[in-house]
Design a protein around this motif. Structure first.
Motif, short mmCIF file in Angstrom:
data_model
loop_
_atom_site.label_atom_id
_atom_site.label_comp_id
_atom_site.label_asym_id
_atom_site.label_seq_id
_atom_site.Cartn_x
_atom_site.Cartn_y
_atom_site.Cartn_z
N SER A 75 -57.78 -12.64 -18.00
CA SER A 75 -57.57 -13.41 -19.62
C SER A 75 -56.31 -13.13 -19.97
O SER A 75 -55.91 -13.61 -20.89
CB SER A 75 -58.93 -13.46 -20.07
OG SER A 75 -59.10 -12.24 -20.36
N ALA A 76 -55.91 -11.74 -19.87
CA ALA A 76 -54.82 -11.34 -20.70
C ALA A 76 -53.90 -10.31 -19.67
O ALA A 76 -54.39 -9.84 -18.66
CB ALA A 76 -55.07 -10.49 -21.84
N ILE A 77 -52.66 -10.27 -19.70
CA ILE A 77 -51.82 -9.67 -18.73
C ILE A 77 -51.11 -8.53 -19.71
O ILE A 77 -50.36 -8.85 -20.67
CB ILE A 77 -50.59 -10.28 -18.04
CG1 ILE A 77 -51.25 -11.45 -17.13
CG2 ILE A 77 -49.68 -9.66 -17.39
CD1 ILE A 77 -50.49 -12.61 -16.89
N ASN A 78 -51.05 -7.43 -19.06
CA ASN A 78 -50.44 -6.08 -19.81
C ASN A 78 -49.08 -5.75 -19.26
O ASN A 78 -49.27 -5.35 -18.11
CB ASN A 78 -51.53 -4.85 -19.96
CG ASN A 78 -52.85 -5.24 -20.40
OD1 ASN A 78 -52.69 -5.70 -21.64
ND2 ASN A 78 -54.06 -4.75 -20.15
N ILE A 79 -48.09 -5.76 -19.90
CA ILE A 79 -46.92 -5.15 -19.50
C ILE A 79 -46.41 -4.14 -20.35
O ILE A 79 -46.59 -4.22 -21.59
CB ILE A 79 -45.99 -6.49 -19.50
CG1 ILE A 79 -46.36 -7.42 -18.74
CG2 ILE A 79 -44.52 -5.99 -19.20
CD1 ILE A 79 -45.61 -8.93 -18.90
N LEU A 80 -45.94 -3.01 -19.64
CA LEU A 80 -45.34 -1.84 -20.13
C LEU A 80 -43.66 -1.70 -19.96
O LEU A 80 -43.48 -1.44 -18.87
CB LEU A 80 -46.30 -0.52 -19.85
CG LEU A 80 -45.69 0.73 -20.60
CD1 LEU A 80 -45.87 0.65 -21.94
CD2 LEU A 80 -46.45 1.89 -19.94
N SER A 81 -43.08 -1.84 -21.00
CA SER A 81 -41.57 -1.58 -20.97
C SER A 81 -41.14 -0.09 -21.29
O SER A 81 -41.24 0.16 -22.23
CB SER A 81 -40.70 -2.77 -21.57
OG SER A 81 -39.41 -2.13 -21.64
N ASP A 104 -50.46 -4.12 -15.96
CA ASP A 104 -50.40 -5.04 -14.64
C ASP A 104 -48.50 -5.18 -14.17
O ASP A 104 -48.63 -5.37 -13.11
CB ASP A 104 -50.77 -6.59 -15.19
CG ASP A 104 -52.05 -6.65 -15.41
OD1 ASP A 104 -53.00 -6.31 -14.67
OD2 ASP A 104 -52.47 -6.97 -16.74
N PHE A 105 -48.20 -4.88 -15.10
CA PHE A 105 -46.59 -4.71 -14.84
C PHE A 105 -45.88 -3.67 -15.74
O PHE A 105 -45.98 -3.74 -16.72
CB PHE A 105 -46.02 -5.94 -14.87
CG PHE A 105 -44.49 -6.04 -14.16
CD1 PHE A 105 -44.34 -5.70 -12.95
CD2 PHE A 105 -43.35 -6.68 -15.03
CE1 PHE A 105 -42.88 -5.77 -12.39
CE2 PHE A 105 -42.13 -6.58 -14.48
CZ PHE A 105 -41.91 -6.26 -13.16
N VAL A 106 -45.28 -2.70 -14.94
CA VAL A 106 -44.54 -1.73 -15.62
C VAL A 106 -43.16 -1.59 -15.15
O VAL A 106 -42.93 -1.72 -14.02
CB VAL A 106 -45.09 -0.06 -15.50
CG1 VAL A 106 -44.23 0.94 -16.30
CG2 VAL A 106 -46.48 0.02 -15.94
N HIS A 107 -42.18 -1.56 -16.12
CA HIS A 107 -40.81 -1.63 -15.48
C HIS A 107 -40.06 -0.51 -16.40
O HIS A 107 -40.25 -0.12 -17.56
CB HIS A 107 -40.01 -3.04 -15.82
CG HIS A 107 -40.26 -3.64 -16.97
ND1 HIS A 107 -39.37 -3.28 -17.86
CD2 HIS A 107 -40.79 -4.48 -17.55
CE1 HIS A 107 -39.53 -4.05 -19.05
NE2 HIS A 107 -40.50 -4.84 -18.67
N MET A 108 -39.07 0.17 -15.53
CA MET A 108 -38.20 1.08 -16.11
C MET A 108 -36.84 1.04 -15.54
O MET A 108 -36.28 1.12 -14.65
CB MET A 108 -38.60 2.65 -15.37
CG MET A 108 -40.02 2.67 -15.63
SD MET A 108 -40.67 4.27 -14.58
CE MET A 108 -40.43 5.61 -15.48
N ILE A 109 -36.03 0.30 -16.61
CA ILE A 109 -34.58 -0.36 -16.46
C ILE A 109 -33.53 0.66 -16.86
O ILE A 109 -33.58 0.76 -18.10
CB ILE A 109 -34.63 -1.75 -16.83
CG1 ILE A 109 -35.70 -2.46 -16.01
CG2 ILE A 109 -33.14 -2.20 -16.71
CD1 ILE A 109 -35.77 -3.94 -16.71
#
Length: 292
Positions: free
Chosen positions: A52-58, A137-142
């Motif tokens: 029901s909700a998506i958790n994204i960590l930048s 649900d998605f972690v990104h390290m750019i």
């Protein structure tokens, strides 16, 4: 190292100016955007299934330009689903730019933004102190692993926060890039501006293999026009040289033998290629997608 040489990061305004020129003269953002456009939709295709909700960590989200492009792909895949988007970024200035960018971007009604003004290590320490182990649900390290003390421990921690269908995305300079060649040969002779400054996808692959993690690697071809670096006294060329060497006023402060050696190597095929009378530095990136 000559005592007069100092890190580019020690002069903030010159660093900002040289970084701006780097972006202007390179296809850095273009190659990332192409990856986001063509490859990311498949990568994120199941991260929000049944949620029901998506958790994204930048992690190290900077001014948010790339973050918002990533977000748009998640929204396209999961239209109308609530998104909790948290950003770890130690720079006040970058967070201000990020907030401005969000304010000017439409279609973000279903996204809740939270900014943590701290480094990734500070964030980890704080979460551990609070005994908070939220799953993402998605972690990104750019382009941020150059700035951490312990790369393996950082990857291990953020990987431990992945939910069952999640992905961890790392974008970093490629082991086949001119950066890797330059750093391996001259890193010890240049003033470091970060704890682990000289790191490429080749180093990250070693870490992931040692940790036994499953991953996919994508090469993102990119180049930077460094022709002006070879024009004596050219202001833009001097700024780009500062960026390439991470050194404040490299042309003026580097010992002549070091300057000559680097200038010579910058023209070699290991670092660059010549096309139509111009010199293009190999700025290739790697995108590494890690499974839970």
């Amino acid at each position: 190292m000559a005592s007069s040489m100092r890190s580019l990061i020690s002069n903030h305004s010159r660093y900002v100016e040289s970084f701006r020129l780097f972006l202007e003269n390179s296809t850095e953002h273009e190659c990332m955007l192409e990856f986001i456009e063509k490859k990311l939709p498949d990568i994120i295709s199941s991260i929000g299934n049944g949620k029901s909700a998506i958790n994204i960590l930048s992690v190290g989200g900077g001014a948010g330009e790339i973050d918002l492009q990533i977000l748009s792909k998640v929204q396209a895949r999961y239209p109308g689903v609530a998104i909790n988007h948290e950003v770890i970024e130690p720079s006040d200035e970058q967070i201000c730019h990020y907030k401005d960018r969000v304010a000017k971007t439409s279609n973000l009604e279903n996204v809740k933004f939270t900014w943590h003004k701290e480094t990734s290590h500070e964030y980890e320490r704080q979460m551990n102190a609070k005994q908070e182990f939220k799953k993402w649900d998605f972690v990104h390290m750019i382009q941020m692993l150059y700035y951490v003390q312990d790369i393996a421990a950082t990857i291990r921690y953020f990987h431990s926060l992945l939910d069952a269908k999640a992905k961890l995305l790392i974008i970093i300079v490629s082991g086949s890039s001119g950066w890797d060649t330059l750093w391996k040969k001259y890193g010890s002779l240049l003033p470091l501006n970060a704890p682990s400054c000289y790191v490429s996808s080749a180093d990250i692959k070693k870490v992931l293999d040692m940790e036994g993690l499953k991953y996919q690697l994508f090469e993102l071809p990119s180049s930077m026009d460094i022709t002006n670096c070879f024009i004596e006294g050219n202001k833009d060329g001097e700024l780009l040289l500062d960026f390439l060497t991470e050194t404040y006023e490299f042309s003026k402060t580097a010992p002549l033998h070091l300057k000559n050696a680097i200038m010579e190597d910058l023209k070699k095929p290991e670092c660059s290629e010549e096309r139509d009378g111009k010199v293009f530095f190999n700025n290739n990136l790697s995108a590494i997608v890690i499974e839970p």
